[in-house]
Design a protein around this motif. Sequence first.
Motif, PDB file in Angstrom:
ATOM      1  N   PHE A 236      14.207  19.683 -58.385  1.00  0.00           N
ATOM      2  CA  PHE A 236      15.230  19.094 -59.203  1.00  0.00           C
ATOM      3  C   PHE A 236      16.384  20.186 -59.108  1.00  0.00           C
ATOM      4  CE2 PHE A 236      17.720  18.902 -62.957  1.00  0.00           C
ATOM      5  CZ  PHE A 236      18.565  17.756 -62.506  1.00  0.00           C
ATOM      6  N   TRP A 237      16.030  21.529 -59.619  1.00  0.00           N
ATOM      7  CA  TRP A 237      17.111  22.523 -59.649  1.00  0.00           C
ATOM      8  C   TRP A 237      17.505  22.816 -58.322  1.00  0.00           C
ATOM      9  CZ3 TRP A 237      19.642  24.117 -63.626  1.00  0.00           C
ATOM     10  CH2 TRP A 237      20.277  25.089 -63.661  1.00  0.00           C
ATOM     11  N   ASP A 238      16.877  22.832 -57.239  1.00  0.00           N
ATOM     12  CA  ASP A 238      17.570  23.039 -55.957  1.00  0.00           C
ATOM     13  C   ASP A 238      18.378  21.993 -55.765  1.00  0.00           C
ATOM     14  OD1 ASP A 238      15.879  25.274 -55.286  1.00  0.00           O
ATOM     15  OD2 ASP A 238      14.280  24.039 -54.270  1.00  0.00           O
ATOM     16  N   ARG A 239      18.233  20.654 -55.760  1.00  0.00           N
ATOM     17  CA  ARG A 239      19.126  19.651 -55.726  1.00  0.00           C
ATOM     18  C   ARG A 239      20.321  19.735 -56.381  1.00  0.00           C
ATOM     19  NH1 ARG A 239      14.309  17.116 -55.076  1.00  0.00           N
ATOM     20  NH2 ARG A 239      14.273  16.217 -57.183  1.00  0.00           N
ATOM     21  N   TYR A 240      20.069  20.210 -57.812  1.00  0.00           N
ATOM     22  CA  TYR A 240      21.005  20.576 -58.690  1.00  0.00           C
ATOM     23  C   TYR A 240      22.240  21.362 -58.550  1.00  0.00           C
ATOM     24  CZ  TYR A 240      23.698  21.543 -63.151  1.00  0.00           C
ATOM     25  OH  TYR A 240      24.488  21.482 -63.932  1.00  0.00           O
ATOM     26  N   ARG A 241      21.426  22.366 -58.063  1.00  0.00           N
ATOM     27  CA  ARG A 241      22.188  23.544 -57.567  1.00  0.00           C
ATOM     28  C   ARG A 241      23.071  23.207 -56.266  1.00  0.00           C
ATOM     29  NH1 ARG A 241      24.351  27.310 -60.079  1.00  0.00           N
ATOM     30  NH2 ARG A 241      24.711  28.361 -58.094  1.00  0.00           N
ATOM     31  N   SER A 242      22.437  22.524 -55.294  1.00  0.00           N
ATOM     32  CA  SER A 242      23.459  21.838 -54.389  1.00  0.00           C
ATOM     33  C   SER A 242      24.496  21.086 -54.909  1.00  0.00           C
ATOM     34  CB  SER A 242      22.549  21.236 -53.345  1.00  0.00           C
ATOM     35  OG  SER A 242      21.527  21.935 -52.730  1.00  0.00           O
ATOM     36  N   PHE A 243      24.078  20.264 -55.580  1.00  0.00           N
ATOM     37  CA  PHE A 243      25.423  19.223 -56.279  1.00  0.00           C
ATOM     38  C   PHE A 243      26.335  20.339 -57.046  1.00  0.00           C
ATOM     39  CE2 PHE A 243      26.304  18.177 -60.690  1.00  0.00           C
ATOM     40  CZ  PHE A 243      27.389  17.340 -60.679  1.00  0.00           C
ATOM     41  N   SER A 244      25.833  21.089 -57.770  1.00  0.00           N
ATOM     42  CA  SER A 244      26.941  21.927 -58.539  1.00  0.00           C
ATOM     43  C   SER A 244      27.842  22.901 -57.658  1.00  0.00           C
ATOM     44  CB  SER A 244      26.075  22.906 -59.506  1.00  0.00           C
ATOM     45  OG  SER A 244      27.055  23.827 -60.463  1.00  0.00           O
ATOM     46  N   ASP A 245      27.094  23.345 -56.594  1.00  0.00           N
ATOM     47  CA  ASP A 245      27.990  24.181 -55.625  1.00  0.00           C
ATOM     48  C   ASP A 245      29.023  23.331 -55.038  1.00  0.00           C
ATOM     49  OD1 ASP A 245      26.080  26.312 -56.400  1.00  0.00           O
ATOM     50  OD2 ASP A 245      25.266  26.466 -54.563  1.00  0.00           O
ATOM     51  N   LEU A 246      28.624  22.300 -54.465  1.00  0.00           N
ATOM     52  CA  LEU A 246      29.545  21.418 -53.778  1.00  0.00           C
ATOM     53  C   LEU A 246      30.637  20.807 -54.737  1.00  0.00           C
ATOM     54  CD1 LEU A 246      30.061  20.082 -51.288  1.00  0.00           C
ATOM     55  CD2 LEU A 246      28.681  17.924 -51.794  1.00  0.00           C
ATOM     56  N   ALA A 247      30.267  20.432 -55.980  1.00  0.00           N
ATOM     57  CA  ALA A 247      31.348  20.100 -57.016  1.00  0.00           C
ATOM     58  C   ALA A 247      32.213  21.209 -57.213  1.00  0.00           C
ATOM     59  CB  ALA A 247      30.707  19.475 -58.214  1.00  0.00           C
ATOM     60  N   THR A 248      31.679  22.577 -57.305  1.00  0.00           N
ATOM     61  CA  THR A 248      32.815  23.473 -57.373  1.00  0.00           C
ATOM     62  C   THR A 248      33.621  23.768 -56.319  1.00  0.00           C
ATOM     63  OG1 THR A 248      30.913  24.695 -58.857  1.00  0.00           O
ATOM     64  CG2 THR A 248      32.666  26.101 -58.012  1.00  0.00           C
ATOM     65  N   GLU A 249      33.155  23.436 -55.268  1.00  0.00           N
ATOM     66  CA  GLU A 249      33.974  23.783 -53.954  1.00  0.00           C
ATOM     67  C   GLU A 249      34.923  22.700 -53.763  1.00  0.00           C
ATOM     68  OE1 GLU A 249      31.952  24.190 -50.279  1.00  0.00           O
ATOM     69  OE2 GLU A 249      30.244  25.277 -51.153  1.00  0.00           O
ATOM     70  N   ILE A 250      34.626  21.414 -54.256  1.00  0.00           N
ATOM     71  CA  ILE A 250      35.474  20.208 -53.916  1.00  0.00           C
ATOM     72  C   ILE A 250      36.442  19.958 -55.123  1.00  0.00           C
ATOM     73  CG2 ILE A 250      35.543  17.635 -53.457  1.00  0.00           C
ATOM     74  CD1 ILE A 250      33.045  18.163 -51.947  1.00  0.00           C
ATOM     75  N   CYS A 251      35.989  20.072 -56.107  1.00  0.00           N
ATOM     76  CA  CYS A 251      36.702  19.568 -57.408  1.00  0.00           C
ATOM     77  C   CYS A 251      37.359  20.796 -58.288  1.00  0.00           C
ATOM     78  CB  CYS A 251      35.744  18.738 -58.526  1.00  0.00           C
ATOM     79  SG  CYS A 251      34.927  17.378 -57.715  1.00  0.00           S
TER      80      CYS A 251
END
Length: 107
Positions: free
Chosen positions: A87-102
């Motif tokens: 879960f943490w791996d998927r959460y970090r991917s989400f978080s990193d992508l959201a930081t890049e885009i939003c």
Amino acid sequence: MRFLLMVGAVASMAACGGRSGPVTGDISEACLAADRRAASPALCSCVQQVANQTLSSREQARAATFFEEPQLAQDTRQSDRPADERFWDRYRSFSDLATEICQPVNA
């Protein structure tokens, strides 16, 4: 893989540009309820759109709890349980992508 997720998220957000309102869900509601200075309906909607592309609804509900109780995020990150690590791996991917885009909008 990360590139494909980013392309998919950007494409879905572009497609949502004509929506009449913000995208809502567990993440956007938690984002707004956290009452952080940079939070706005537009930013929280963007983060929700990224979550919709990268996390299951169950994972979104779990991640939303991190806004209210950041210690849960820390506990998950430090956990040795295989399910928490995945879960943490998927959460970090989400978080990193959201930081890049939003990006917060300075109003």
